[in-house]
Design a protein around this motif. Structure first.
Motif, PDB file in Angstrom:
ATOM      1  N   GLN A  23      -3.321  13.104  -8.884  1.00 31.81           N
ATOM      2  CA  GLN A  23      -3.579  13.991 -10.221  1.00 31.81           C
ATOM      3  C   GLN A  23      -3.353  13.183 -11.407  1.00 31.81           C
ATOM      4  O   GLN A  23      -4.096  13.307 -12.540  1.00 31.81           O
ATOM      5  N   ASP A  24      -2.333  12.330 -11.420  1.00 28.63           N
ATOM      6  CA  ASP A  24      -2.014  11.037 -12.472  1.00 28.63           C
ATOM      7  C   ASP A  24      -2.074   9.640 -11.817  1.00 28.63           C
ATOM      8  O   ASP A  24      -1.291   9.420 -11.139  1.00 28.63           O
TER       9      ASP A  24
ATOM     10  N   LYS B 185       2.009   5.808  -9.250  1.00 28.90           N
ATOM     11  CA  LYS B 185       2.404   4.448  -8.674  1.00 28.90           C
ATOM     12  C   LYS B 185       3.620   4.342  -7.800  1.00 28.90           C
ATOM     13  O   LYS B 185       3.752   3.788  -6.898  1.00 28.90           O
ATOM     14  N   SER B 186       4.582   4.796  -8.645  1.00 31.33           N
ATOM     15  CA  SER B 186       5.992   4.758  -7.943  1.00 31.33           C
ATOM     16  C   SER B 186       6.058   5.463  -6.564  1.00 31.33           C
ATOM     17  O   SER B 186       6.653   4.759  -5.511  1.00 31.33           O
ATOM     18  N   SER B 187       5.415   6.462  -6.292  1.00 32.28           N
ATOM     19  CA  SER B 187       5.337   7.259  -5.048  1.00 32.28           C
ATOM     20  C   SER B 187       4.459   6.470  -4.107  1.00 32.28           C
ATOM     21  O   SER B 187       4.867   6.565  -2.935  1.00 32.28           O
TER      22      SER B 187
ATOM     23  N   VAL C 107       4.175   3.081   0.691  1.00 31.66           N
ATOM     24  CA  VAL C 107       3.879   1.826   1.617  1.00 31.66           C
ATOM     25  C   VAL C 107       5.167   1.142   1.923  1.00 31.66           C
ATOM     26  O   VAL C 107       5.128   0.768   3.195  1.00 31.66           O
ATOM     27  N   ALA C 108       6.097   1.278   1.156  1.00 35.89           N
ATOM     28  CA  ALA C 108       7.691   0.815   1.660  1.00 35.89           C
ATOM     29  C   ALA C 108       7.939   1.547   2.714  1.00 35.89           C
ATOM     30  O   ALA C 108       8.801   0.732   3.798  1.00 35.89           O
ATOM     31  N   ALA C 109       7.565   2.689   2.930  1.00 36.40           N
ATOM     32  CA  ALA C 109       8.137   3.430   4.244  1.00 36.40           C
ATOM     33  C   ALA C 109       7.016   3.032   5.637  1.00 36.40           C
ATOM     34  O   ALA C 109       7.065   3.521   6.543  1.00 36.40           O
TER      35      ALA C 109
ATOM     36  N   ILE D 257      -2.678   0.173  -3.055  1.00 37.49           N
ATOM     37  CA  ILE D 257      -3.665   1.021  -2.104  1.00 37.49           C
ATOM     38  C   ILE D 257      -4.366  -0.116  -1.008  1.00 37.49           C
ATOM     39  O   ILE D 257      -4.690  -1.105  -1.423  1.00 37.49           O
ATOM     40  N   SER D 258      -4.458   0.653   0.156  1.00 36.40           N
ATOM     41  CA  SER D 258      -5.176  -0.146   1.374  1.00 36.40           C
ATOM     42  C   SER D 258      -6.705  -0.033   0.911  1.00 36.40           C
ATOM     43  O   SER D 258      -7.453  -1.233   1.502  1.00 36.40           O
TER      44      SER D 258
END
Length: 370
Positions: free
Chosen positions: A115-116, A121-123, A128-130, A145-146
């Motif tokens: 949506q934004d 970005k932080s989400s 990805v960190a998870a 992004i992959s």
């Protein structure tokens, strides 16, 4: 596994997809369901779990086409995969929370239509960190992004601009005043549509009033009403609307002021097509949803299985922050009254009975649709 061939053929009217990939294996236990859709499950995700987050539901395409098409393709490719789905309802904060929920569930791949695109970005970084692979769908999110699947959005804007000029005909002169109602600045596609339209319109007409309609019909209606007051109704020779949803609000404003001028749109929404039939809108952009949905599902399954998806993502795209992402960009088609039958009806996007209800029966007949 046996290999099977998948090829892309992107036509100007109908777009079909088949791409090179290995057949999806069925090893492993499904977590209580063989369905591709396990929407908003409260239990932890399985090893074959894919999250799907769409941005809003005011535009009819997301719930009517994108969601079911993606889920169906994932089920076809990987019958024991599950899909967890949610919709942000145009709320960026809500979508950020939905990403957190997907992380908690333990999905392995996340298909995200932001949506934004900047605010998310932080989400994306947290996902990805998870250990989650993120596929940007329709809009390119910022972050690691992959892959990204969408349309050639600047070309879409060019098609819109050209459709407006064509509809204006001899009235398209450098002194002719037009109104531009762009999409939401938080959506990177909106900037690309705008850039493409300006490439065609600049110097050929006078863009006398330009504002964002935020993808909302009510906002677009207010902006055009303000433009009419500012410019005078006799001076407006055409209106660029970035999508059909906003075109609905614009058409109402124009009708209320007694103005009949060319009006563009996008998404080939049913209401937009019906406005085209009766002449209150002149064009829309048909972007075949199935090729986009199928390609995204194929990439998601490939990522889930650790396979190379580059046979699908055959080009690249650059995000606002300069990140280069493997991508697939699909073509689109300009639709007017003259080719509704040979495009959206021929492709089965809508049936004749859906389009030609009693209110629009005579307009359909006049357009050769029966």
């Amino acid at each position: 596994m046996n290999a099977m061939t998948r090829r892309f053929a992107v036509g100007t009217v109908a777009v079909s997809i088949a791409l090179t990939m290995a057949a999806c294996g069925k090893a492993g236990d499904s977590k209580g369901s063989s369905s591709a859709s396990a929407s908003s499950s409260s239990s932890g995700a399985s090893a074959k779990s894919i999250g799907l987050l769409l941005p809003e539901n005011a535009t009819t395409r997301y719930e009517k086409f994108d969601k079911p098409l993606i889920e169906a393709k994932i089920k076809e490719l990987c019958p024991d995969c599950t899909v967890s789905y949610d919709n942000a309802a145009a709320d960026p904060a809500k979508q950020a929370q939905q990403v957190n929920t997907m992380i908690t569930k333990g999905v392995k791949v996340l298909i995200l239509d932001p949506q934004d695109s900047v605010g998310i970005k932080s989400s994306v970084e947290a996902a990805v960190a998870a250990g989650i692979k993120v596929v940007a769908y329709d809009r390119l999110a910022e972050g690691p992004i992959s892959a990204y699947v969408s349309y050639d959005n600047e070309k879409v804007g060019e098609l819109q601009g050209q459709a407006l000029l064509d509809a204006m005909g001899p009235a398209a002169t450098p002194k002719s005043k037009i109104v531009m109602i762009d999409g939401d600045p938080a959506d990177p596609n909106a900037a690309q549509f705008k850039a493409g339209a300006h490439k065609i319109l600049d110097g050929k007409v006078d863009i006398a009033y330009e504002q964002s309609g935020l993808w909302k019909d009510t906002v677009a209606n207010q902006k055009v009403t303000a433009a009419i007051t500012q410019l005078g109704k006799a001076n407006i020779k055409g209106v660029y609307s970035a999508n059909d949803g906003m075109a609905g609000g614009i058409a109402t404003a124009l009708k209320g002021a007694g103005i009949k001028v060319p009006l563009t749109g996008q998404d080939a929404e049913l209401a937009g097509l019906q406005r085209i039939l009766v002449g209150t809108q002149t064009s829309t952009i048909y972007k075949a949803y199935k090729p986009e949905a199928d390609a995204t599902a194929e990439i998601a399954v490939d990522l889930l299985q650790g396979k190379d998806f580059k046979s699908v993502a055959t080009t690249t795209a650059t995000s606002l922050s300069g990140q280069t992402v493997p991508a697939l960009l699909i073509g689109a088609t300009s639709v007017t009254k003259a080719n509704i039958k040979s495009t959206v009806i021929a492709d089965g996007l809508y049936t004749t009975s859906q389009l030609c209800t009693a209110e629009f029966a005579s307009a359909c007949k006049a357009a050769g649709i029966s």
